[in-house]
Design an enzyme around this catalytic site. Structure first.
Site: not given
Length: 326
Positions: A31, A62, A90
């Site tokens: 991530e 993210t 995301h």
């Protein structure tokens, strides 16, 4: 054929990636967070090169609260996808109307970004504060999933969700948390990635609850989210933001390593953190997880050290000569 449909075929879906054989013991993914400036963005791309070379199954990017990183998120995700790296982007509901969410989805699709992690998100400024639905917006990630699945324009998106080994702090109980998670899986989410956790038993009990409640949808891939601990300050901050907990035994072990001076003994703290994550990963592999998802904070070294301990990456550092990867 529209440009959206053409772009939709440019990346493997995460669902497909998780079914593909890998040379290592288990797939791993990482991530990234949208960087705050150009220098940090360049460092992220260097990190992405490392993880590409190490064989990451996919990378995720993210999304800042209220779309605060919207443009940078899309730009970073597009470049990573051209690495090429299978890229998961995301999306949160915070401060967005339905029309804005549709616009964002169209933009992602036009860039070839069709792997989506559907999230409600946390209130900006206070992640544990009261949730307030935006005017014209949505209140739950379930609504976003339903909108995507019910729209022919967006039906090609492969959707993942977040799950919570300790239960989401807003759910009220583990039973409610299980019910909410399954509702999203039944609505069309294909897998979930957990919030960071530090007790493997919490992950295993989540898996048990989901499968017991629904043997079909509850058995969809459950990917553990791991954050290698490199400092007490950092892990405390991440735990505070996420609503997760740091087991007392682990905290005491880290405090013993700190020996009253976190700065002077940061290498010892880091050693404990890397060993802990490596031990967790070993057990998770033995339990048959489909992937290990590392929360990197845009750095490479800690994750590579864990992978090396698992026999899945070369050693880190110039002292290892040709075995070093950047």
């Amino acid at each position: 054929m529209s440009s959206t449909n053409i772009s939709a075929s440019s990346q493997w879906s995460i669902s497909e990636v998780l079914k593909r054989p890998v040379p290592g013991r288990v797939p791993f993914s990482v991530e990234f967070m949208p960087p705050r400036d150009d220098a940090a963005e360049n460092r992220l791309y260097r990190a992405a090169e490392v993880f590409h070379d190490l064989g990451a199954s996919f990378v995720s990017v993210t999304y800042g609260a209220g779309g605060s990183t919207r443009e940078r998120t899309a730009r970073v995700a597009r470049r990573l996808s051209r690495q090429p790296l299978t890229t998961l982007v995301h999306l949160t509901l915070v401060d967005h109307t339905v029309e804005e969410l549709e616009e964002i989805l169209r933009g992602y699709a036009e860039l070839g970004l069709t792997n989506l992690l559907a999230l409600r998100g946390d209130p900006p400024g206070d992640p544990l504060g009261e949730w307030i639905t935006s005017e014209g917006g949505m209140s739950y990630a379930l609504e976003l999933i339903q909108m995507i699945k019910n729209s022919p324009e967006f039906s090609h998106f492969d959707i993942g969700i977040a799950s919570f080994p300790e239960g989401h702090y807003r759910a009220g109980s583990l039973e409610n948390d299980t019910r909410y998670t399954l509702a999203k899986l039944r609505a069309g989410a294909e897998y979930s990635i957990t919030q960071m956790f530090f007790d493997v038993e919490d992950f295993l009990r989540l898996r048990d609850r989901l499968v017991a409640a629904d043997p079909v949808h509850g058995a969809k891939p459950l990917i553990p989210g791991l954050m290698p601990i490199t400092s007490l300050r950092s892990v405390r901050r991440q735990v505070e933001l996420s609503g997760s907990t740091l087991p007392r035994a682990l905290e005491e072990k880290l405090l013993r390593a700190a020996n009253g001076d976190e700065e002077a003994n940061r290498d010892e703290i880091r050693k404990v953190g890397i060993e802990t994550t490596s031990e967790m990963a070993e057990r998770l592999i033995a339990e048959g997880v489909p992937d290990l998802h590392f929360m990197t904070l845009n750095f490479t070294r800690a994750t590579q050290e864990v992978l090396h301990n698992l026999g899945m990456a070369p050693a880190w550092g110039a002292e290892h000569g040709h075995d070093a990867v950047r």
